[in-house]
Design a protein around this motif. Structure first.
Motif, mmCIF file in Angstrom:
data_model
loop_
_atom_site.group_PDB
_atom_site.id
_atom_site.type_symbol
_atom_site.label_atom_id
_atom_site.label_comp_id
_atom_site.label_asym_id
_atom_site.label_seq_id
_atom_site.Cartn_x
_atom_site.Cartn_y
_atom_site.Cartn_z
ATOM 1 N N TYR A 110 0.860 -1.184 0.000
ATOM 2 C CA TYR A 110 0.000 0.000 0.000
ATOM 3 C C TYR A 110 0.894 1.231 0.000
ATOM 4 O O TYR A 110 2.095 1.152 0.294
ATOM 5 N N ASP A 111 0.336 2.367 -0.342
ATOM 6 C CA ASP A 111 1.095 3.614 -0.389
ATOM 7 C C ASP A 111 1.214 4.166 1.029
ATOM 8 O O ASP A 111 0.251 4.689 1.595
ATOM 9 N N LYS A 112 2.408 4.056 1.594
ATOM 10 C CA LYS A 112 2.602 4.425 2.999
ATOM 11 C C LYS A 112 2.577 5.929 3.234
ATOM 12 O O LYS A 112 2.441 6.373 4.381
ATOM 13 N N ASP A 113 2.696 6.700 2.167
ATOM 14 C CA ASP A 113 2.592 8.156 2.311
ATOM 15 C C ASP A 113 1.134 8.615 2.380
ATOM 16 O O ASP A 113 0.849 9.731 2.808
ATOM 17 N N ILE A 114 0.224 7.751 1.946
ATOM 18 C CA ILE A 114 -1.192 8.129 1.895
ATOM 19 C C ILE A 114 -2.001 7.461 2.998
ATOM 20 O O ILE A 114 -2.736 8.124 3.743
ATOM 21 N N TYR A 115 -1.871 6.132 3.121
ATOM 22 C CA TYR A 115 -2.766 5.380 4.006
ATOM 23 C C TYR A 115 -2.201 5.301 5.421
ATOM 24 O O TYR A 115 -1.269 4.551 5.709
ATOM 25 N N LYS A 116 -2.795 6.127 6.296
ATOM 26 C CA LYS A 116 -2.427 6.177 7.711
ATOM 27 C C LYS A 116 -3.702 6.359 8.532
ATOM 28 O O LYS A 116 -4.698 6.876 8.037
ATOM 29 N N ARG A 117 -3.629 5.939 9.769
ATOM 30 C CA ARG A 117 -4.798 6.067 10.644
ATOM 31 C C ARG A 117 -5.018 7.534 10.994
ATOM 32 O O ARG A 117 -4.110 8.210 11.478
ATOM 33 N N LYS A 118 -6.229 8.028 10.742
ATOM 34 C CA LYS A 118 -6.585 9.411 11.034
ATOM 35 C C LYS A 118 -7.433 9.477 12.312
ATOM 36 O O LYS A 118 -7.943 8.468 12.792
ATOM 37 N N LEU A 134 -8.183 -11.152 -4.838
ATOM 38 C CA LEU A 134 -8.188 -10.145 -3.780
ATOM 39 C C LEU A 134 -7.958 -8.753 -4.362
ATOM 40 O O LEU A 134 -7.199 -8.581 -5.319
ATOM 41 N N SER A 135 -8.607 -7.746 -3.781
ATOM 42 C CA SER A 135 -8.367 -6.369 -4.210
ATOM 43 C C SER A 135 -7.299 -5.736 -3.321
ATOM 44 O O SER A 135 -6.873 -6.318 -2.316
ATOM 45 N N LEU A 136 -6.894 -4.524 -3.670
ATOM 46 C CA LEU A 136 -5.889 -3.801 -2.889
ATOM 47 C C LEU A 136 -6.480 -3.178 -1.625
ATOM 48 O O LEU A 136 -5.740 -2.774 -0.728
ATOM 49 N N LEU A 137 -7.804 -3.106 -1.539
ATOM 50 C CA LEU A 137 -8.443 -2.373 -0.443
ATOM 51 C C LEU A 137 -8.122 -2.895 0.957
ATOM 52 O O LEU A 137 -7.923 -2.083 1.869
ATOM 53 N N PRO A 138 -8.102 -4.222 1.203
ATOM 54 C CA PRO A 138 -7.908 -4.667 2.588
ATOM 55 C C PRO A 138 -6.670 -4.099 3.275
ATOM 56 O O PRO A 138 -6.753 -3.656 4.430
ATOM 57 N N LEU A 139 -5.527 -4.079 2.593
ATOM 58 C CA LEU A 139 -4.324 -3.541 3.235
ATOM 59 C C LEU A 139 -4.439 -2.036 3.451
ATOM 60 O O LEU A 139 -3.972 -1.510 4.471
ATOM 61 N N GLU A 140 -5.063 -1.339 2.513
ATOM 62 C CA GLU A 140 -5.236 0.108 2.658
ATOM 63 C C GLU A 140 -6.170 0.427 3.824
ATOM 64 O O GLU A 140 -5.949 1.392 4.566
ATOM 65 N N LEU A 141 -7.201 -0.386 3.998
ATOM 66 C CA LEU A 141 -8.121 -0.212 5.126
ATOM 67 C C LEU A 141 -7.428 -0.498 6.454
ATOM 68 O O LEU A 141 -7.557 0.268 7.419
ATOM 69 N N LEU A 142 -6.682 -1.601 6.515
ATOM 70 C CA LEU A 142 -5.973 -1.945 7.751
ATOM 71 C C LEU A 142 -4.977 -0.857 8.133
ATOM 72 O O LEU A 142 -4.849 -0.500 9.310
ATOM 73 N N ALA A 143 -4.273 -0.313 7.141
ATOM 74 C CA ALA A 143 -3.307 0.751 7.415
ATOM 75 C C ALA A 143 -3.996 2.006 7.935
ATOM 76 O O ALA A 143 -3.373 2.829 8.622
ATOM 77 N N SER A 144 -5.290 2.147 7.628
ATOM 78 C CA SER A 144 -6.073 3.295 8.091
ATOM 79 C C SER A 144 -6.820 2.991 9.385
ATOM 80 O O SER A 144 -7.660 3.783 9.823
ATOM 81 N N GLY A 145 -6.535 1.827 9.982
ATOM 82 C CA GLY A 145 -7.129 1.486 11.274
ATOM 83 C C GLY A 145 -8.498 0.858 11.207
ATOM 84 O O GLY A 145 -9.230 0.861 12.204
ATOM 85 N N CYS A 146 -8.855 0.288 10.050
ATOM 86 C CA CYS A 146 -10.187 -0.300 9.890
ATOM 87 C C CYS A 146 -10.067 -1.793 9.602
ATOM 88 O O CYS A 146 -9.568 -2.182 8.539
ATOM 89 N N PRO A 147 -10.504 -2.675 10.524
ATOM 90 C CA PRO A 147 -10.448 -4.118 10.273
ATOM 91 C C PRO A 147 -11.377 -4.515 9.132
ATOM 92 O O PRO A 147 -12.338 -3.803 8.815
ATOM 93 N N VAL A 148 -11.092 -5.669 8.523
ATOM 94 C CA VAL A 148 -11.768 -6.065 7.285
ATOM 95 C C VAL A 148 -12.417 -7.437 7.420
ATOM 96 O O VAL A 148 -11.777 -8.401 7.851
ATOM 97 N N ILE A 149 -13.686 -7.515 7.021
ATOM 98 C CA ILE A 149 -14.400 -8.785 6.858
ATOM 99 C C ILE A 149 -14.462 -9.079 5.368
ATOM 100 O O ILE A 149 -14.822 -8.207 4.571
ATOM 101 N N ILE A 150 -14.109 -10.311 4.990
ATOM 102 C CA ILE A 150 -14.063 -10.672 3.573
ATOM 103 C C ILE A 150 -14.560 -12.100 3.396
ATOM 104 O O ILE A 150 -14.452 -12.920 4.322
ATOM 105 N N ASN A 151 -15.124 -12.407 2.236
ATOM 106 C CA ASN A 151 -15.599 -13.770 1.992
ATOM 107 C C ASN A 151 -14.423 -14.735 1.884
ATOM 108 O O ASN A 151 -13.384 -14.417 1.316
ATOM 109 N N GLU A 152 -14.607 -15.928 2.475
ATOM 110 C CA GLU A 152 -13.521 -16.896 2.544
ATOM 111 C C GLU A 152 -13.230 -17.499 1.177
ATOM 112 O O GLU A 152 -14.081 -17.536 0.289
ATOM 113 N N GLY A 153 -11.993 -17.978 1.024
ATOM 114 C CA GLY A 153 -11.567 -18.603 -0.223
ATOM 115 C C GLY A 153 -10.098 -18.321 -0.469
ATOM 116 O O GLY A 153 -9.570 -17.284 -0.042
ATOM 117 N N SER A 154 -9.423 -19.236 -1.161
ATOM 118 C CA SER A 154 -7.990 -19.065 -1.420
ATOM 119 C C SER A 154 -7.713 -17.854 -2.298
ATOM 120 O O SER A 154 -6.603 -17.317 -2.288
#
Length: 414
Positions: free
Chosen positions: A229-237, A324-344
């Motif tokens: 993820y882009d560490k200059d952008i995604y931070k917990r606010k 998988l999309s890029l969103l989960p890591l960006e959300l986690l870096a912003s302090g938001c846990p992620v629920i996602i459908n299971e699967g490899s």
């Protein structure tokens, strides 16, 4: 009348935000996409003419020189395209970190006025590159390219047919970010997309799920990169109203693989039982849908505004039925846990299964996961803590380094 009003409002917003010239081109593009099925039925040979391009094997013998020259073949794009963001990120970092020079070819018609405009848009809204840009507005122009490259890279199933026909290179590769046959029901487009994995290109895949799928099912020689993820952008606010309960839902109604209907039904049940909950819906304008719970229709959000939006939410519901999309890591870096459908297809990034909360793709299972996360603050915080080490160690530069080494290995392969 309601549909007419909605469409008129969209037209006005496009013209207001994009200006008259580009706005009209975007509107024209959307109209053509909306009538695509009619156009296909009327002239199938013209619409799919790139599939009939004559195959040309690589003609150029690789000679190690001062730099590696790469030709990227990409489909047209709009501002905010996640797949193109990743393509331009790799072009940028390969140029920045290594002796690599890239040219970029748009396959098919484009909404952008000319190559100068293309370069300006990429540099402003994606990443700055030193690449030259070219437009192949008819498939036959692939034969008119008068430059030679060490490597030609396809980036979608349509562009793979262009690369198959391109011979002025030493090797051919395929930058695969999803299993694109899954974008269609079983039929012609599914078959056209699947066939490209049999073109004997080297695969550069987004994650190990795709690497294993293409290697095992189609015999492709692949290397995978992971996500960062882009560490200059995604931070917990700062959370402005922590007393409110808020769910982020990635809402993409036109993209079947993002499970909009399933998510909406599950959230309807949860919010009926928990009416104080607000849902933030982003990724698309959902104002034309009947949504029976308290929500914010954020639409398509600018990248720089996403971290603050994510930070105001207690949990995110992200559904993905392909890669998988890029969103989960960006959300986690912003302090938001992620629920996602299971699967490899989604868990390949999470070796210890402690980064994300996995749910079955049912309304009841999603509701159970929402209850588990939202009713237990300590559990929510533990999910963010679990992700910190992973987020700290990951970087796009590390992933680009893997790709660069793979490129060198295939070029030097005897």
């Amino acid at each position: 009348m309601r549909v007419l009003y909605y469409n008129l409002r969209k037209v006005i917003n496009i013209l207001k935000n994009e200006g008259m010239y580009r706005g009209l081109r975007i509107i024209k593009s959307k109209v053509l996409r909306g009538t695509k099925k009619v156009l296909i039925k009327r002239d199938i040979n013209e619409f799919y003419s790139y599939i009939l391009l004559k195959e040309n094997p690589p003609k150029i013998k690789y000679k190690k020189g001062d730099c590696i020259r790469i030709a990227w073949f990409i489909p047209d794009f709009g501002i905010g395209s996640g797949g193109h963001l990743n393509i331009f990120r790799f072009v940028h970092l390969l140029e920045k970190n290594y002796k690599v020079r890239s040219d970029i070819y748009i396959c098919g018609n484009t909404q952008w006025r000319d190559t100068k405009t293309l370069k300006e848009i990429v540099n402003k809204y994606f990443f700055e590159t030193n690449a030259n840009y070219y437009i192949l507005n008819t498939p036959e122009k692939i034969y008119e390219i008068n430059q030679v490259y060490d490597l030609a890279i396809a980036t979608s199933w349509q562009t793979a047919y262009y690369v198959r026909a391109f011979g002025e290179c030493s090797q051919k590769a395929y930058f695969v970010q999803d299993f694109e046959p899954y974008f269609y029901p079983k039929g012609s487009n599914y078959a056209f997309a699947e066939e490209t994995y049999r073109f004997n290109f080297y695969g550069i895949t987004a994650g190990t799920w795709l690497k294993e799928k293409l290697s095992n099912s189609y015999g492709m020689k692949c290397e995978s990169f992971s996500f960062s993820y882009d560490k200059d952008i995604y931070k917990r606010k700062k959370r402005r109203d922590p007393e409110k309960t808020r769910i982020f839902f990635y809402s993409r109604p036109p993209t079947d693989r993002r499970g909009f209907e399933l998510g909406l039904l599950a959230l309807s049940v949860y919010c009926e039982n928990n009416p104080e909950t607000e849902v933030v819906m982003a990724g698309w304008d959902v104002s034309e849908y009947e949504i029976p719970f308290k929500h914010l229709n954020a639409g398509i959000v600018k990248i720089e505004e996403l971290p603050d939006l994510y930070s105001q939410c207690d949990v995110a519901l992200i559904l993905s039925f392909t890669n998988l999309s890029l969103l989960p890591l960006e959300l986690l870096a912003s302090g938001c846990p992620v629920i996602i459908n299971e699967g490899s297809n989604n868990s390949w990034i999470d070796n210890n299964k402690n980064l994300l909360v996995y749910t079955k793709a049912t309304t009841s299972s999603i509701n159970e996961s929402l209850e588990k996360v939202l009713k237990n603050k300590e559990y929510r915080e533990s999910l963010i803590l679990n992700s910190e080490k992973f987020l700290e160690e990951t970087s796009w530069s590390k992933e680009v380094d893997k790709v660069y080494k793979f490129i060198v290995s295939i070029l030097e392969e005897k």
